[in-house]
Design an enzyme around this catalytic site. Structure first.
Site, short mmCIF file in Angstrom:
data_model
loop_
_atom_site.label_atom_id
_atom_site.label_comp_id
_atom_site.label_asym_id
_atom_site.label_seq_id
_atom_site.Cartn_x
_atom_site.Cartn_y
_atom_site.Cartn_z
N HIS B 70 4.02 36.33 -7.94
CA HIS B 70 4.44 37.22 -9.02
C HIS B 70 3.26 38.09 -9.46
O HIS B 70 2.12 37.63 -9.50
CB HIS B 70 4.96 36.40 -10.20
CG HIS B 70 6.40 36.01 -10.04
ND1 HIS B 70 6.95 34.94 -10.67
CD2 HIS B 70 7.39 36.55 -9.30
CE1 HIS B 70 8.23 34.84 -10.33
NE2 HIS B 70 8.50 35.80 -9.50
N HIS B 73 0.51 37.23 -11.70
CA HIS B 73 -0.44 36.22 -11.22
C HIS B 73 -1.31 36.75 -10.09
O HIS B 73 -2.31 36.15 -9.75
CB HIS B 73 0.30 34.96 -10.76
CG HIS B 73 0.92 34.21 -11.90
ND1 HIS B 73 0.35 33.10 -12.46
CD2 HIS B 73 2.05 34.44 -12.61
CE1 HIS B 73 1.11 32.67 -13.46
NE2 HIS B 73 2.15 33.46 -13.57
N HIS B 157 9.50 26.99 -8.83
CA HIS B 157 9.40 28.35 -9.38
C HIS B 157 9.83 29.44 -8.41
O HIS B 157 10.93 29.94 -8.53
CB HIS B 157 8.00 28.60 -9.91
CG HIS B 157 7.88 29.87 -10.70
ND1 HIS B 157 8.59 30.04 -11.86
CD2 HIS B 157 7.17 30.99 -10.48
CE1 HIS B 157 8.32 31.24 -12.33
NE2 HIS B 157 7.47 31.85 -11.53
N ASP B 178 2.89 28.75 -12.47
CA ASP B 178 4.24 28.58 -13.04
C ASP B 178 4.96 27.52 -12.22
O ASP B 178 4.83 27.48 -11.01
CB ASP B 178 5.02 29.90 -12.95
CG ASP B 178 4.44 30.94 -13.92
OD1 ASP B 178 3.52 30.57 -14.66
OD2 ASP B 178 4.92 32.08 -13.91
N GLU B 203 1.22 25.92 -17.71
CA GLU B 203 1.94 27.03 -18.35
C GLU B 203 2.82 26.46 -19.45
O GLU B 203 3.12 25.26 -19.47
CB GLU B 203 2.80 27.76 -17.32
CG GLU B 203 3.91 26.92 -16.76
CD GLU B 203 5.26 27.61 -16.76
OE1 GLU B 203 5.47 28.50 -17.61
OE2 GLU B 203 6.10 27.27 -15.92
N HIS B 414 -0.25 30.80 -20.71
CA HIS B 414 1.00 31.41 -20.29
C HIS B 414 2.14 31.05 -21.25
O HIS B 414 3.14 30.45 -20.85
CB HIS B 414 1.33 30.94 -18.86
CG HIS B 414 2.25 31.88 -18.14
ND1 HIS B 414 3.59 31.89 -18.35
CD2 HIS B 414 2.02 32.81 -17.20
CE1 HIS B 414 4.16 32.80 -17.57
NE2 HIS B 414 3.22 33.37 -16.87
#
Lengths: 964, 600
Positions: B70, B73, B157, B178, B203, B414
Site C-alpha cells: 500500500h 507504506h 491484510h 497492517d 497498527e 497507524h
C-alpha cells in the site's frame, strides 16, 4: 498352558506328574514348534556382527509365533540380550519381547522379572524406553494382578528422573495405564508404599520438555479413562498449561480441563483478581472458549469440538459465545442480526440500507469494556469465521450439540447457522444444513432467515440442495408468507434442476402436513381458482403443478375445510395422484365421496399391529409343525414363504422381517427337498445325473445364508449362529453328495478334513451360543466329534447323512429391527438411445448415482460391477469419499465409473449393478502379532464373495476404433 | 544501559505516511517508507533529514523494511532511495516486490501527468529503487549483517503483507505493518509465534471497534447483487484496483459458480489485470481454500469475470461491473455511473470509505440530484448501497495478537490518537504490558536488559543437578560457581577449577561471632544445653557434641567459654566458613534468642 510350559523349562529340578492325555498333546505340539526357537538360537549364535543379528531378528519378526513356543523364544532372546553390546540389537530384542508378550494365550508374568532385571542394568536411554514399553505391554496383559501392577508402577517412578525425555514419556505412560489409587492393595503389596499416582504425574506437568508435559497430561487422561476419579486440584495445574508454548501441550490441556469440568461441574472456583466465584464448569467453559482463538489450529479444533459436549454450562455463559459485544468508535453497536430482527419485528422490510444505517448509538463507558478477559464472549463467532475449515466444521458441530440440549440457545444460534450456509467450503455448508435439520424441532424460522435459507436452493451442488430439502421437511415456518416463499423457491429450484423432482415433492409433502393452517389461506391462490369464473385446467403432467397439489393435499389431510375450496378437476387430479403417487398423496376424507383408502389410518392403529401378529402366527405355525410328514411340511413351508413374501410387499415396515424369515424357510425347504431325493436310496453308480438337484440345493442354501448374514442390517449374534448352522448343514449336504457321486476316496480326505475344520471353527466362534442349539445338527455333530476325527471319510459321510436327516428344524428368533439392504441406481437411467461414444482403449467416465438403504459400512462393502457384452466383468471399488450419509440408514453413492474396451462395430449395452461384498472371516479376531509385524493388511480387505443387491441398469456404449 | 529507541517519522498517532525508525543494540532500522494521501506538499513524505542532519543515509541506516505494497507504506521509497539517497538493502516479501512498482508507477503517473508536478521521481528512479530490494520468504531468517537478523510472518491484510521480527542478539522488536486477524475470501489470518520480543509495534486503525462477523456482510452483499441481477438490473461496484477488489471478485465468482448464474461480470482493465496476474502467481500467500484447490483450478483464473470494454456498458440485460476508481470521482467508474444512474433497476455498491466531495460521498449521504460539469443535473434513480469490507484487525484482534506474541512493551502506531488512548489503557490494564503511543518525531526509549550467554562446565552442572531432584524447570535455581570472564566470553566453573586455572591458592574465610548467654552453670553444661537445643531445632542437620566440649553443626564450630569478668555470663564462640554463611547466620540469630529454660 504357559504355566505348564514354564515347568518344563525347569524340568531338571522339578518332578512333574502329568496325565497321559496331556502328554500326547504337548508332544504333538513339540513335533512342529521347537524348530522356531531353535532356529532363532542358531541364527543368533551364527551372527558375527550386530548388523547380522539385527537382520536375523527382523526376519524372525515377520513370522508369527504360537503361544506355546513364546516362552522358549523369550528365553533365547533374553539370553542373547545379556550378551549383546550393541544398543540397536538390544532395542530390537526389547521390542520383540513386548510383541511376544502380547501373543494371545501367553501369560507374560514369567518374563516380567527378567524384564525388570535387565531394565536396572541398562544404560542406553532408547533401550530403556523400549523396555518400559515392553513392561507396559506386560502390565496391560495382566490387568488383574495387583502386585505386578504395583511393582511396575514402582519401576516407573524410579525411572521418572531419567534425563532422557523418551524414558520419562514411557514412565508416565506406564503410570497412566497401570497406576491406581486403591488403598486396599497395600496390605499384600509387601512394603511397597502407596503412591499417589496423580500427584506424581501432576509434578511432571511442569517438566522442561514439552513432550514429557504432553505425556503427563495424556497419562492423566488415561487414568481418567480407566475410571479413576481425578482430583479437583488438577484443574488449576491444567489451567496454567493452557498458556504453554507448545501446541500439543495446550491441546492436551484443553482435554484435561474438559474432563475435570465434567467431573466437578458444580464446584465453585474463585475468579482471580475479584472476589466473585463461579461454577467450575462455567469457568472451564470460558477457558476453553478462549482457546478457540488460539494461535494453533490444532488447538482451536480441539477446543471447538469440546465446547459442544459441555451441556451443564449456564445459559448466560452459553449465550455469550454468540455475542462479540460489538462496538465502533467506543459506542455500542448492534449486530447485523439484531438489526435484521428489529426490522422484521417492526414490520418493515429492508429497502436498501442507507450509509451509516449501522451507525453506533450509545456511548460506552471505556472502563467497562473488557477486551480479552470476557471469556466466552464471541467464541463461536470466532470459531465460525476461522480460516481453517476444520475449525469451522468443529464449531458448527459444537453449536449443533449445544443447541440440541438448549432450546433457547438454538433460537439464538440460528442466525449464525444460517450465515454458514454461505461458507466457501461445501463441506461446511452441508454440515451446517444438517445441523440445522437436527435442531429444527427447537426452532421456528423467521421470514428473513427463511429467505437466506431458501437462497441456497439454487446451489449447483446436488448434495446441498437435497440436504436443504431434508431440512425444509422438518422446519417450522411462522407465517403463510413463509410457506408461499418456500413453495415459490422450491418451484424455481424445480425448473432449474428438474432432477430434484422427487426430493422436492417429498419436501412439499412434509411442509404441507406440518403447516395445514398456513396453507389453507393460500389455496385459492395456489390453485388459481376464482370465485366466479372457471379457470383453465392445469396440465396434469406438469411437475410444478403436481408439487403444488402435493403440498395442498397433505395439508388437507388434517384440515377438513380445505377440500371445499377445490374445483372439480382438482378432485379428479386427486384421484389420479392418489393412485400414481400414493406415497406422496395421503388418503383424504372428501365430501360426497367414500374414503378412497381403507379405514386403517395410522392414528388409530392398535399397538399390536395385525399384520405383525399374522407374521408371528405363521412363523409359529411352521416351527410347531416340524414333526409333520415331509410332504406336509413342504407344503406348509411353501405356503408360508408365499404369505411372507406377499406380506413384505404390502407392509413396508415388515418387509425386512418377512423377507428374512422367508429366506430362512426357503433354505429349510431346500434342505428338506434335497434330503427327500431318491438318490439316497439308490445304489451309487445309478444316480449320477439326478444328483444335480441336491448339489444345486446345497449351493443355493449357501448363497441364501450369505445373503441372510450380510444383506440385512440389525442381525444379531443369535441369528448369525442359526445362519451359520444352516450353512454348515449345506456344507454337510455338499459333502455327502460329492461322496456319493465321486469315485475314489482321495478327494474325500481333503473335503472331510475341511468340513471338520469348519465344525471346529463354528464351535470356537459360537461357543457361548451352543447351549441354545440343543438337539440340532451341530449339537449332535459335536457329540460325535472325537469319533469323526478318527473315522475314515466314508464313515464320516455315513454319520453325517443320518444326522442330517435326524436333525430338527431350528427356531429362528426374530431380531428387533431388521432391514434388508437395497440399492437403487438413479443414474444412469438406462433409457437413453444415444450411445456413449468414446475412442476404444481410452477410458470414458460414467456417472453413477445410487441410493443405498440399510447398508452397514458401505465404504468397504459396496462395489460397482460392470458387465460387458462379451461376458467380461469388472468390479470397481468406489472411494470412501463417494459415499454420503443423508440420513440414518441411508447412504448415497455418487461416483464415476471408468469404462474402457476395445473397439466394437455396433453400440452395445453394458450392465451396471451394485454388489455387496462380504468376508465371513472378518469375525475372527486378529492376533496382535500380525498387527504389530510387517504383514500387509491385505487379509482384511480381501473379499470372499459378493451378493448383487440392485437391479442392473443397461448403458448403451460405443467404443470406436481410434483414428490414425 | 542498553536500550531500544523508536521514533515515528510518520504514522505516529496518525494514519498514513508510515515510517518508523528503530534503534536496537546499535543497529538502525527503518520500518516502512510511506506517503500521506492527505497532502500534496512536502508533508506527504516523511522528513528524512531528521535521520541525519548531514551525511549519508546509507551510513546511518542498516536496512529498510517494507511491510506491504500500500502506498502509505511504500509510496516514498523511490524518493527516499534515489532522491535523498540510500544505497543499503531494502527488504520486502516477493509479492510486495512484484506489485509495489506497479502502484508506484501509477502514483507517479497521476502526480506528474495529471497534476503536472515537477521534481517528482521518475520511472527510472522506481526501477533503480527496486533494484535495491532484497526479497524475503515467510519465516525465513535473513541475516542483514553479523548481528542483525529479520524474519517475516504472515499478516493477512493484502497479498504479501508481512509482519517483521527484527532481532539483534537477544533483543528483538516485532513490527506488524497492517494486519488482519480474521480471514477473508482470499487471505488468511495473521499468525506469529510466541517470540516474546522486547517491543511490539502494532497498527491500531480500529483501536476502538469490535467488528461484527464477516459473514453477515458477505451475505448481504451477495443477496443484493443477486436480487438486482435477477430483476434484470446492472450492478456497478466501484473499487480500487488492489486488495478488496480481489476479495469481492472471489466472493462473486464462487457465488456465481454455486448458484449457476449466467449474468456476466466484468472487470475494468489496466492496472487490475496486472495485479490479478500476481494474485494468480502468489497462490501460497492466500487462504486455505484457495491454496488447497488451486491444483484443480486457480481461484484467480476467473471463469465468470471477464475484461470490460467501454461498449459493454450499453449492452442490454443484467451485468455486474467492477470499475476503478473506488470513490466515483473520475475515470471509468464515473462514466458507467452516469450511464446507469437513471434506471431504478440498477444498483451501485460502494465497498469502502469515500472522501468528502467525491460523487461517492454525495450519493452515500443521500443526495439524489447531482450537478455534473457543464451544469448538467444527473438524477440518481438507481439504488445506492454501502458495504464496508475492511482488512484491519479490530480491538479484539489487536489484543489477541499482543497476547499471542507476549511482548514486554507495546507501541501503537497507524491510528488516531484518541482511539489509541483507549487501547493503550486496555492493554495496560488487561495484559499488564507497558504501552507507548509516540507522536511523529517523538522518541520512545525503552531500557532493555539483554541476557548474556554464559558457558557452564558440564561437571558443575551435573553436580548441581544431582543436589535437587525435583524437576521445576521454570523456577530459577541457586547455583554456586565462579564466573570467569576472559576474551569477551563468559564461563561458569566450579571454584576449585577456577583456582586451578588461575593458579591461585585457596583462602579460607571464616566468620566468627561471640554470643553472650546468661548462664551461671559451667561451660560444659552450657555446651551440652546448646547441643541439646540445637539438636532439637535443627533436625535435618548433623549436630555433634565433640569430646573437647565443643559443638559442631555440619562444619560450624561452637565453643562455650566463661566470661572473663562476669562468671554468670557465658560467651559462645560461633565460627563458620564463608560457604556456610547461610546456616551460620541462622545459628547466631538462633543462639542470640537464648536457650530455652532448661528443665531443672
Amino acid at each position: 498352558m504357559a504355566a505348564h510350559l514354564k515347568k518344563r523349562v525347569y524340568e531338571e529340578f522339578t518332578k512333574v506328574v502329568q496325565q497321559q492325555q496331556e502328554e500326547i498333546a504337548t508332544k504333538k505340539l513339540r513335533l512342529t514348534k521347537p524348530s522356531k526357537s531353535a532356529a532363532l538360537h542358531i541364527d543368533l549364535c551364527k551372527a558375527t556382527s550386530p548388523a547380522d543379528a539385527l537382520q536375523y531378528l527382523l526376519q524372525f519378526a515377520r513370522k508369527p509365533v504360537e503361544a506355546e513356543s513364546v516362552e522358549g523364544v523369550v528365553r533365547i532372546l533374553l539370553e542373547h540380550y545379556y550378551k549383546e553390546n550393541d544398543p540397536s540389537v538390544r532395542l530390537k530384542i526389547a521390542s520383540l519381547l513386548g510383541l511376544l508378550s502380547k501373543t494371545a494365550g501367553f501369560s507374560p508374568d514369567c518374563i516380567m522379572d527378567d524384564a525388570i532385571n535387565i531394565l536396572q542394568n541398562e544404560k542406553s536411554h532408547q533401550v530403556l524406553a523400549q523396555l518400559l514399553d515392553t513392561l507396559l505391554a506386560i502390565g496391560t496383559k495382566l490387568p488383574e494382578n495387583q502386585a505386578i501392577q504395583m511393582r511396575l508402577v514402582d519401576v516407573a517412578c524410579k525411572h521418572l528422573t531419567d534425563t532422557s525425555h523418551g524414558v520419562r514419556n514411557k514412565c508416565l505412560q506406564l503410570l497412566g495405564n497401570l497406576g491406581s489409587l486403591e488403598k486396599s492393595v497395600t496390605k499384600d503389596g509387601e512394603g511397597l508404599a502407596v503412591r499417589d499416582v496423580q500427584k506424581i504425574i501432576g509434578d511432571y506437568f511442569s517438566d522442561q520438555d514439552p513432550r514429557v508435559r504432553t505425556a503427563a497430561i495424556k497419562a492423566m487422561l488415561q487414568l481418567h479413562e480407566r475410571g479413576l476419579k481425578l482430583h479437583q486440584t488438577i484443574y488449576n495445574q491444567a489451567c496454567k498449561l493452557l498458556s504453554d508454548d507448545y501446541e500439543q501441550v495446550r491441546s492436551a490441556a484443553v482435554q484435561l480441563i474438559w474432563v475435570v469440568s465434567q467431573l466437578y461441574p458444580e464446584s465453585i472456583v474463585p475468579i482471580p483478581s475479584s472476589n466473585e466465584e463461579i461454577r467450575l464448569v462455567d469457568d472451564a467453559f470460558g477457558k476453553i472458549c478462549h482457546m478457540v482463538s488460539d494461535g494453533s489450529w490444532v488447538v482451536r479444533v480441539q477446543a471447538a469440538k469440546l465446547l459442544g459436549s459441555m451441556e451443564q454450562v449456564s445459559s448466560h455463559f452459553l449465550e455469550q459465545t454468540l455475542d462479540k459485544k460489538l462496538m465502533s468508535d467506543l459506542r455500542r453497536k448492534r449486530t447485523a442480526h439484531e438489526r435484521a430482527k428489529e426490522l422484521y419485528s417492526s414490520g418493515e422490510f429492508s429497502t436498501g440500507r442507507k450509509w451509516g444505517d449501522d451507525a453506533p448509538k450509545e456511548e460506552i463507558d471505556t472502563g467497562a469494556v473488557n477486551l480479552i478477559e470476557s471469556g466466552a464472549c464471541g467464541a463461536f463467532v470466532h470459531g465460525l469465521e476461522d480460516e481453517m475449515y476444520e475449525v469451522r466444521i468443529a464449531a458448527v458441530e459444537a453449536l449443533c450439540m449445544l443447541a440440541q440440549s438448549s432450546p433457547s440457545f438454538a433460537e439464538k444460534c440460528l442466525d449464525f447457522l444460517v450465515d454458514m450456509f454461505n461458507d466457501e467450503i461445501e463441506e461446511v455448508r452441508l454440515q451446517s444444513i444438517h445441523t440445522m435439520r437436527k435442531i429444527s424441532n427447537n426452532i421456528t424460522l423467521r421470514e428473513d432467515q427463511l429467505d437466506t435459507v431458501l437462497a441456497v436452493l439454487e446451489d449447483s451442488s446436488r448434495d446441498i440442495r437435497e440436504a436443504l430439502h431434508e431440512l425444509l421437511c422438518c422446519t417450522n415456518v411462522s407465517t403463510k408468507e413463509g410457506i408461499h416463499l418456500a413453495l415459490v423457491e422450491l418451484l424455481k429450484n424445480l425448473t432449474k434442476y428438474p432432477t430434484d423432482r422427487d426430493s422436492i415433492w417429498k419436501c412439499l409433502k412434509f411442509l404441507g402436513s406440518r403447516h395445514p393452517t398456513l396453507v389453507l389461506p393460500l389455496v385459492p391462490e395456489l390453485l388459481s381458482t376464482h370465485p366466479f369464473f372457471d379457470t383453465a385446467e392445469p396440465d396434469m403432467d406438469d411437475p410444478a403443478y403436481i408439487a403444488v397439489l402435493v403440498l395442498i393435499f397433505n395439508a388437507a389431510k388434517t384440515c377438513p375445510t380445505m377440500p371445499a375450496l377445490f374445483s372439480d378437476h382438482t378432485f379428479r387430479h386427486y384421484a389420479y395422484l392418489r393412485d400414481s403417487l400414493s406415497h406422496l398423496v395421503p388418503a383424504l376424507r372428501l365430501p360426497g365421496r367414500k374414503l378412497v383408502s381403507s379405514a386403517v389410518s395410522p392414528s388409530i392403529m392398535p399397538h399390536e399391529d395385525p399384520s405383525h401378529q399374522f407374521l408371528q402366527q405363521s412363523l409359529e405355525r411352521v416351527y410347531s409343525l416340524q414333526h409333520l410328514d415331509p410332504q406336509g411340511t413342504q407344503e406348509l413351508l411353501e405356503l408360508t414363504i408365499r404369505d411372507l413374501q406377499r406380506l413384505g410387499e404390502l407392509q413396508s415396515e415388515l418387509a425386512g422381517v418377512a423377507d428374512f424369515s422367508a429366506t430362512y424357510l426357503r433354505c429349510q425347504l431346500l434342505l428338506i427337498k434335497a434330503l427327500q431325493e431318491k438318490l439316497w436310496n439308490v445304489a451309487a453308480p445309478l444316480y449320477l445325473k439326478q444328483s444335480d438337484l441336491a448339489s444345486a440345493a446345497a449351493k443355493q442354501i449357501m448363497e441364501e445364508t450369505y445373503k441372510m448374514e450380510f444383506m440385512y442390517s440389525g442381525v444379531e449374534n443369535k441369528q448369525v449362529v442359526i445362519i451359520h448352522h444352516m450353512r454348515l448343514q449345506a456344507k454337510a449336504l455338499q459333502l455327502i453328495v460329492t461322496a456319493r457321486t465321486t469315485r475314489g476316496v482321495d478327494p474325500l480326505f481333503g473335503m472331510c478334513e475341511k468340513f471338520l475344520q469348519e465344525v471346529d471353527f463354528f464351535q470356537r466362534c459360537f461357543i457361548a451360543d451352543l447351549p441354545h442349539l440343543q438337539d440340532s445338527f451341530v449339537d449332535k455333530l459335536l457329540d460325535l466329534m472325537p469319533r469323526l476325527m478318527t473315522s475314515k471319510p466314508v464313515e464320516v459321510v455315513k454319520i453325517l447323512q443320518t444326522m442330517l436327516r435326524q436333525s430338527t428344524f431350528l427356531h429362528l428368533p426374530l431380531p428387533e429391527q431388521i432391514h434388508k439392504a437395497s440399492a437403487t441406481i438413479i443414474e444412469p437411467a438406462g433409457e437413453s438411445d444415444n450411445p456413449l461414444r468414446f475412442t476404444s482403449g481410452l477410458v470414458v467416465a460414467l456417472d453413477v448415482d445410487a441410493t443405498l438403504e440399510h447398508v452397514q459400512d458401505p465404504q468397504s462393502t459396496v462395489k460397482v460391477q460392470v458387465l460387458y457384452p462379451d461376458g467380461q466383468a469388472q468390479m470397481i471399488h468406489p472411494k470412501p469419499a463417494d459415499f454420503r450419509n443423508p440420513g440414518p440408514g441411508r447412504h448415497r453413492l455418487i461416483t464415476q465409473v471408468y469404462l474402457s474396451h476395445t473397439a466394437w462395430t455396433e453400440p452395445c449395452q453394458v450392465e451396471v449393478r451394485l454388489l455387496l461384498a462380504y468376508n465371513s472371516s472378518s469375525r475372527i479376531p486378529k492376533s496382535p502379532w500380525i498387527e504389530g509385524g510387517e504383514v500387509s493388511p491385505q487379509v482384511e480387505t480381501s473379499i470372499e464373495g459378493t451378493i448383487p443387491f440392485s437391479k442392473s441398469v443397461k448403458v448403451y456404449i460405443m467404443p470406436k476404433p481410434a483414428r490414425r | 544501559m542498553p536500550e531500544i529507541r523508536v521514533t515515528p517519522l510518520g504514522a505516529g498517532q496518525d494514519v498514513g505516511r508510515s515510517c518508523i525508525l528503530v534503534s536496537i543494540a546499535g543497529k538502525n532500522v527503518m520500518l516502512d517508507c510511506g506517503m500521506h494521501m492527505g497532502f500534496n506538499d512536502d508533508r506527504r513524505f516523511p522528513d528524512f533529514s531528521y535521520i541525519t542532519r548531514s551525511g549519508r543515509l546509507t551510513d546511518f541506516l542498516d536496512c529498510v523494511i517494507i511491510s506491504h505494497f500500500h502506498l502509505d507504506h511504500c509510496g516514498a521509497l523511490p524518493y527516499f532511495s534515489e532522491m535523498v539517497g540510500y544505497d543499503g538493502p531494502i527488504y520486502m516479501t516477493h509479492p510486495t516486490q512484484a506489485i509495489c512498482p506497479i502502484l508506484l508507477e501509477d502514483y507517479r503517473k497521476i502526480a506528474v501527468d495529471k497534476k503536472g508536478e515537477a521534481n517528482f521521481f521518475t520511472s527510472q528512479m522506481i526501477k533503480d529503487c527496486m533494484k535495491k530490494v532484497v526479497a524475503v520468504h515467510l519465516h525465513q531468517t535473513v541475516q542483514v549483517d553479523d548481528e542483525l537478523e529479520i524474519k517475516a510472518y504472515y499478516a493477512g491484510h493484502v497479498l504479501g503483507a508481512a509482519m517483521f521480527q527484527i532481532k539483534v542478539g537477544s533483543e528483538s522488536v516485532v513490527y506488524t505493518g497492517d494486519y488482519n486477524m480474521t480471514p477473508d475470501r482470499h487471505l488468511g489470518a495473521a499468525w506469529i509465534d510466541r517470540c516474546r520480543p522486547n517491543l511490539l509495534i502494532t497498527e491500531s486503525t480500529y483501536a476502538t471497534t469490535i467488528r461484527d462477523s464477516k459473514r453477515c456482510r458477505e451475505r448481504d452483499f451477495l443477496k443484493k447483487v443477486h436480487e438486482a441481477v435477477e430483476r434484470g438490473g446492472k450492478v456497478l461496484i466501484p473499487v480500487f484496483a488492489l486488495g478488496r477488489a480481489q476479495e469481492l471478485c472471489i466472493l462473486l465468482e464462487t457465488f456465481w459458480e454455486r448458484m449457476n448464474l449466467k449474468a456476466p461480470i466484468y472487470f475494468s482493465t489496466g492496472l487490475t489485470e496486472k495485479a490479478n496476474h500476481y494474485y494468480k502467481l502468489f497462490i501460497t500467500w492466500t487462504n486455505q481454500k484457495i491454496r488447497k484447490t488451486f491444483v484443480q483450478r486457480n481461484m484467480f483464473e476467473f471463469k465468470h469475470i471477464k475484461a470490460f470494454d467501454r461498449a459493454f456498458a450499453d449492452n442490454p440485460g443484467p451485468m455486474v461491473v467492477f470499475a476503478t476508481p473506488g470513490m466515483l470521482h473520475a475515470g471509468q467508474s464515473l462514466q458507467i455511473f452516469r450511464k446507469w444512474a437513471g434506471n431504478e433497476k440498477n444498483m451501485v455498491i460502494m465497498p469502502g470509505y469515500c472522501v468528502q466531495g467525491t460523487v461517492g460521498h454525495k450519493i452515500l449521504s443521500g443526495q439524489r440530484k447531482l450537478e455534473m460539469e457543464g451544469r448538467q443535473v444527473l438524477e440518481v434513480k438507481m439504488q445506492v448501497e454501502y458495504m464496508s469490507f475492511s482488512a484491519h484487525a479490530d480491538a479484539k484482534g489487536i489484543m489477541q495478537l499482543v497476547g499471542q506474541v507476549e511482548p514486554e512493551g507495546v507501541l501503537l502506531v497507524h491510528g488516531e490518537a484518541k482511539k489509541m488512548e483507549f487501547l493503550k489503557q486496555k492493554i495496560e490494564q488487561e495484559l499488564r504490558v507497558s504501552c507507548y503511543m509516540p507522536a511523529n518525531g517523538e522518541t520512545v526509549t525503552l531500557p532493555t536488559s539483554p541476557s548474556i550467554p554464559v558457558g557452564i562446565s558440564l561437571g558443575l552442572l551435573k553436580r548441581e543437578m544431582a543436589q535437587g531432584l525435583l524437576p521445576d524447570a521454570k523456577k530459577p535455581r541457586l547455583l554456586h560457581g565462579t564466573l570467569i570472564m576472559k576474551d569477551s566470553n563468559f564461563r561458569l566453573v566450579s571454584s576449585e577449577q577456577a583456582l586451578k586455572e588461575l593458579g591461585l591458592a585457596e583462602h579460607q574465610l571464616r566468620f566468627t561471632c561471640r554470643v553472650h548467654l546468661h548462664d551461671p552453670r559451667k561451660e560444659q553444661e552450657t555446651a551440652l544445653r546448646v547441643y541439646s537445643h540445637l539438636k532439637s531445632v535443627l533436625k535435618d542437620h548433623c549436630v555433634q557434641h565433640l569430646p573437647d566440649g565443643s559443638v559442631t553443626v555440619e562444619s560450624i564450630l561452637i565453643q562455650a567459654a566463661a566470661h572473663s569478668e562476669d562468671p554468670g555470663t557465658k560467651v559462645l564462640l560461633v565460627s563458620w566458613t564463608y560457604q556456610d554463611e547461610e546456616l551460620g547466620s541462622y545459628l547466631t540469630s538462633l543462639l542470640k534468642k537464648g536457650l530455652p529454660q532448661a528443665p531443672s
